[in-house]
Design an enzyme around this catalytic site. Structure first.
Site: not given
Length: 637
Positions: A93, A164, A314, A337, A387, A406, A424, A451
């Protein structure tokens, strides 16, 4: 599936209908790192990769696109040959330039553009690009196209979309020239037409040629933006000029989020609406993109005639192996994604190279790959948010013996609440992926597990990855904040709290606005109260900010800024404004005042065990930070 069926562009046959979308990634000029990035996707099974390449840096300097010249030619040729060994085609491109959407080029005081029209700051008028400069760009375009063919590239795509430089020539709003490059559509198309003729003359009439363009900006035509009628006429003319396929985009930088739709865009994107319309008036293949890493959406679009070829951008950053996993009937292994835009376009826009929030190796292929553990350890991971899940999965893949604890009854951390609004919903796919991978890798997960020091001592880990996340801030100094009519945004989103009909959301950051829109969609009357001078006082990437503010406007959610919460009463809140104290009636108060790290027992654990923090327990941030820190933590073991 239609996605896995072959398709042709002119005389070029692709093994499937999935191609890697062109993305300016700011990695380098086909050096080792750049080649590894592209080849990971070629090996991953796409039918073709699009390599975003700058025509020439002579006018505007370098940009996130690579440069194909005498210095990079051999490296690009080697990459092309390797891609072909994976039965993957290569399309270059060629990007003529940015024009008015960026800051002034080196050596200039003003931005350039197709015409002397207002810049993004309307007080600044762009410098009109000269005919001589057009000639320089065309010569660079010609040189790049010639190098591409000589190196074995299979196709050329002309970059002519999204506001652009080439699109600026095409568009009335940005082209007020009076020479042969302006005026009617024929004049405004001349710059693009000249580029097409260069390919036809230098590479041959049959060399596969694609044009990526924007048939409709989805902004007011009376203001000079392109409407669909003119966009369809451009499509007809491009086909008549011998273009072999059209790559359809939507919008421009004035409604920029359409280009890379954030997670808020759950319904069919405008690219597909445009592609379907264009496809009805041309006989050549139509390519389009926009959240099509989602297999079901991509397959639906193909089966319903919206397009012929699916471009995935993505989604292939998140998982380069997406096409192979689809072909192998292992879609549960696809890392999804989440359309956060934080690792990709947000980084590139500030001069950093592309990465991915959910894939720590994206843009770092061959540099940051996971290495097998030489001395496998007994690893305890505390917290099952992004995480913790990433740490547990990565540690298991490296060969460590892992257990995940957990304190709640399911994985997800704060992402669980973040994925609850219907705008979402796709974020929940990430949690499904984590659950599938934890199960596949046989990682023991203990839910409702605290924990504390005693439990950790009993487990006897060699190392602990502390990913306990963060907790909502509830300022105890505010009178009434522990009342029955108060809850956190997390509990409101998870449907844990009893909510009234009139709600005050305290905090106009991203969590506050998302919660406000969600509750408004559910029929509640919501007012957002923010102490700062404006909504979204903390930095939010522009595309995401534009769309959440559009949602606030669409659902007419009222807000009050420069407004401080003083007291919560059973029937409302008392606030301080510049004009004095005021009472806002409401049934329920929803707190979205930020998060603080949950490290309540971390120090006690860390005294006796090698303990590494990751994610929101360091400080409350984004999925990108959580995932990358967790991956790095495993690398440290």
């Amino acid at each position: 599936m239609k996605l896995t069926q072959p398709v042709s562009i002119g005389n070029l046959k692709l093994k499937n209908r999935m191609v890697m979308a062109p993305m300016g990634v700011d990695l380098g000029n086909y050096d080792e790192r750049t080649r590894a990035y592209f080849l990971a996707r070629a090996k991953g099974g796409v039918g073709m990769i699009f390599c975003n390449t700058l025509a020439t840096p002579e006018i505007e300097g370098m940009c996130p696109s690579s440069l194909l010249d005498a210095d990079s030619f051999q490296d690009f040729k080697n990459m092309t040959e390797k891609a072909h060994s994976y039965d993957c085609k290569v399309c270059v491109q060629i990007h003529p330039g940015n024009g008015r959407i960026t800051t002034p080029p080196p050596g200039r005081k003003k931005p350039i553009g197709a015409s002397a029209v207002p810049w993004m700051d309307p007080r600044v008028i762009c410098e009109e690009i000269t005919r001589d400069e057009i000639g320089i760009i065309e010569n660079g375009f010609r040189r790049t196209a010639q190098y591409a063919k000589k190196a074995g590239a299979d196709a050329i795509e002309i970059h002519a979309y999204g506001g652009y430089l080439t699109d600026q020539f095409l568009t009335k709003r940005w082209n007020i020239r009076t020479d042969e490059y302006g005026g009617d559509l024929t004049g405004r198309m001349r710059f693009l037409t000249d580029l097409i003729r260069i390919v036809k003359t230098d590479l041959g009439e049959d060399f596969p040629l694609i044009v990526k363009y924007t048939p409709c900006h989805y902004l007011p035509e009376e203001e000079g933006y392109r409407g669909m009628e003119e966009g369809l006429e451009i499509a007809r003319r491009l086909e008549a000029l011998g273009v072999h396929a059209l790559h359809v985009d939507a919008g421009c930088h004035d409604n920029w989020y359409m280009a890379m739709p954030p997670v808020y865009q759950q319904e069919q994107v405008k690219q597909l609406r445009s592609a379907r319309t264009v496809r009805k008036v041309v006989g050549i293949p139509v390519i389009s993109h926009g959240r099509l890493g989602n297999i079901s959406k991509a397959e639906y679009a193909l089966n319903h005639g919206d397009l012929d070829i699916v471009a995935i951008g993505r989604g292939l950053l998140a998982d380069p192996e997406l096409p192979n996993k689809l072909a192998d009937h292992e879609t549960e292994k696809i890392r999804p994604c989440i359309s956060c835009n934080e690792g990709c376009i947000a980084r590139v826009c500030v001069g950093q190279s592309v990465q991915c929030a959910v894939n720590p190796c994206a843009g770092l292929e061959g540099i940051h790959d996971l290495k097998p553990a030489l001395n496998p350890k007994r690893v305890l991971v505390v917290g099952a948010g992004p995480a913790g899940c990433t740490a547990a999965i990565t540690a298991a893949q490296a060969g460590h013996k892992v257990e995940l604890w957990e304190k709640r009854e399911r994985i997800g951390g704060n992402v669980l609440a973040a994925s609850r609004p219907n705008f979402k919903a796709d974020m929940a796919n990430l949690l499904s992926y984590y659950q599938n991978e934890l199960t596949r890798l046989q990682v023991p997960v203990k839910f409702c597990m605290e924990a504390d020091k005693e439990a950790v001592d009993a487990f006897k880990p060699d190392a602990v990855i502390w990913a306990a996340g963060s907790r909502p801030i509830v300022p105890g100094s505010i009178e009434g904040i522990h009342g029955d009519n108060v809850c956190t945004a997390i509990d409101a989103l998870l449907n844990n709290a009893l909510l009234g009909e009139n709600i005050a959301v305290i905090g106009g950051g991203l969590v506050g606005l998302e919660t406000a829109v969600d509750l408004t969609q559910k029929g509640k009357k919501v007012t957002v109260v923010e102490m700062a001078l404006k909504l979204l006082p903390e930095p939010v990437f522009m595309q995401n900010m534009m769309m959440i503010m559009d949602l606030m406007q669409k659902y007419q959610v009222p807000s009050q800024v420069s407004t401080k919460l003083l007291k919560i009463e059973p029937d409302g809140i008392v606030v301080q404004k510049k004009s004095g104290e005021e009472k806002i009636p409401c049934d329920t108060v929803v707190l979205a005042m930020g998060f603080r790290p949950d490290d309540s027992v971390y120090k006690e654990i860390a005294r006796d065990y090698k303990t590494i923090k990751a994610g929101d327990c360091v400080s409350a941030r984004k999925v990108f930070n959580a995932v990358h820190e967790a991956y790095d933590a495993v690398s440290e073991l």
